[in-house]
Write an enzyme that holds these catalytic residues in place. Structure first.
Site, PDB file in Angstrom:
ATOM      1  N   HIS A 105      -8.287   7.889   3.894  1.00  0.00           N
ATOM      2  CA  HIS A 105      -7.644   9.195   4.089  1.00  0.00           C
ATOM      3  C   HIS A 105      -8.675  10.302   4.076  1.00  0.00           C
ATOM      4  O   HIS A 105      -9.648  10.244   3.338  1.00  0.00           O
ATOM      5  CB  HIS A 105      -6.559   9.455   3.041  1.00  0.00           C
ATOM      6  CG  HIS A 105      -6.969   9.240   1.622  1.00  0.00           C
ATOM      7  ND1 HIS A 105      -7.058   7.981   1.065  1.00  0.00           N
ATOM      8  CD2 HIS A 105      -7.315  10.105   0.641  1.00  0.00           C
ATOM      9  CE1 HIS A 105      -7.433   8.082  -0.199  1.00  0.00           C
ATOM     10  NE2 HIS A 105      -7.619   9.371  -0.489  1.00  0.00           N
ATOM     11  N   ASN A 164     -13.124  10.339  -0.210  1.00  0.00           N
ATOM     12  CA  ASN A 164     -13.619   9.572  -1.351  1.00  0.00           C
ATOM     13  C   ASN A 164     -13.623   8.090  -0.974  1.00  0.00           C
ATOM     14  O   ASN A 164     -12.664   7.607  -0.363  1.00  0.00           O
ATOM     15  CB  ASN A 164     -12.717   9.816  -2.560  1.00  0.00           C
ATOM     16  CG  ASN A 164     -12.698  11.276  -2.969  1.00  0.00           C
ATOM     17  OD1 ASN A 164     -13.715  11.951  -2.915  1.00  0.00           O
ATOM     18  ND2 ASN A 164     -11.532  11.769  -3.357  1.00  0.00           N
ATOM     19  N   CYS A 200       0.831  -1.207   0.000  1.00  0.00           N
ATOM     20  CA  CYS A 200       0.000   0.000   0.000  1.00  0.00           C
ATOM     21  C   CYS A 200       0.870   1.263   0.000  1.00  0.00           C
ATOM     22  O   CYS A 200       1.746   1.428   0.851  1.00  0.00           O
ATOM     23  CB  CYS A 200      -0.903  -0.039   1.240  1.00  0.00           C
ATOM     24  SG  CYS A 200      -1.737   1.516   1.557  1.00  0.00           S
TER      25      CYS A 200
HETATM   26  P1  AMP Z   1      -8.267   9.737  -3.558  1.00  0.00           P
HETATM   27  O1  AMP Z   1      -8.621   9.956  -4.989  1.00  0.00           O
HETATM   28  O2  AMP Z   1      -9.250  10.302  -2.596  1.00  0.00           O
HETATM   29  O3  AMP Z   1      -7.906   8.300  -3.285  1.00  0.00           O
HETATM   30  O4  AMP Z   1      -6.986  10.629  -3.300  1.00  0.00           O
HETATM   31  C1  AMP Z   1      -5.674  10.177  -3.379  1.00  0.00           C
HETATM   32  C2  AMP Z   1      -4.816  11.408  -3.269  1.00  0.00           C
HETATM   33  O5  AMP Z   1      -3.500  10.988  -3.018  1.00  0.00           O
HETATM   34  C3  AMP Z   1      -4.790  12.278  -4.537  1.00  0.00           C
HETATM   35  O6  AMP Z   1      -5.256  13.589  -4.238  1.00  0.00           O
HETATM   36  C4  AMP Z   1      -3.318  12.259  -4.941  1.00  0.00           C
HETATM   37  O7  AMP Z   1      -2.864  13.502  -5.444  1.00  0.00           O
HETATM   38  C5  AMP Z   1      -2.636  11.892  -3.633  1.00  0.00           C
HETATM   39  N1  AMP Z   1      -1.355  11.216  -3.783  1.00  0.00           N
HETATM   40  C6  AMP Z   1      -1.060  10.173  -4.586  1.00  0.00           C
HETATM   41  N2  AMP Z   1       0.222   9.800  -4.430  1.00  0.00           N
HETATM   42  C7  AMP Z   1       0.751  10.636  -3.499  1.00  0.00           C
HETATM   43  C8  AMP Z   1       2.035  10.765  -2.896  1.00  0.00           C
HETATM   44  N3  AMP Z   1       3.042   9.959  -3.229  1.00  0.00           N
HETATM   45  N4  AMP Z   1       2.219  11.753  -1.981  1.00  0.00           N
HETATM   46  C9  AMP Z   1       1.208  12.576  -1.653  1.00  0.00           C
HETATM   47  N5  AMP Z   1      -0.028  12.495  -2.174  1.00  0.00           N
HETATM   48  C10 AMP Z   1      -0.259  11.542  -3.077  1.00  0.00           C
HETATM   49 ZN    ZN Z   2      -2.253   1.097   3.732  1.00  0.00          ZN
END
Ligand code: AMP
Ligand code: ZN
Length: 123
Positions: free
Chosen positions: A110, A97, A11
């Site tokens: 998150h 989400n 993950c």
């Molecule tokens: P969700 O679509 O709610 O699952 O949001 C996932 C979020 O994680 C998105 O807003 C991405 O920009 C963010 N994200 C993905 N990879 C990373 C990372 N390595 N560091 C920080 N944020 C990330």
């Molecule tokens: Zn996890």
């Protein structure tokens, strides 16, 4: 089998919480980790995760009530620390989400916390 794990080695957010993938850290304690979103929509945009690997809000049960309460209580504290302006003229948006139709891309629960002066890139 429960989808809730102490840790899932595949993950992305478990790896970030463990420091195996770098992030811009906002906050850490024994139970939670918060870091800046890599693609911010708003002047302030960070994520709060439990270190426990809960895939999404869909797996949250009464067993997690106290943990979720502590996660909620971090939101205003960290929003202020990261520069969200005070309520009511300022404030912030809290988004979780859940699942494909809910727009979830990373399968580790998150909270998105977004704030700061308008306009924002999205929302
Ligand atoms: P969700 O679509 O709610 O699952 O949001 C996932 C979020 O994680 C998105 O807003 C991405 O920009 C963010 N994200 C993905 N990879 C990373 C990372 N390595 N560091 C920080 N944020 C990330
Ligand atoms: Zn996890």
């Amino acid at each position: 089998m429960s989808l809730v794990l102490d840790h899932d080695s595949n993950c992305l957010f478990c790896k970030i919480a463990a420091g195996k993938i770098p992030s811009r850290v906002v906050y850490e304690d024994a139970e939670f980790f918060a870091f800046h979103d890599i693609h911010p929509w708003a002047p302030v945009h960070f994520l709060i995760i439990p270190k426990l690997h809960i895939p999404s809000m869909a797996q949250v049960t009464a067993e997690h009530a106290a943990l979720m309460g502590r996660m909620m209580a971090l939101v205003p504290q960290l929003a202020a620390k990261e520069g969200c302006n005070p309520y009511p003229q300022g404030g912030f948006r809290l988004v979780t989400n859940t699942g494909a139709e809910g727009g979830q891309e990373v399968q580790h629960l998150h909270f998105h916390v977004m704030g700061g002066p308008r306009p924002w890139l999205r929302g």
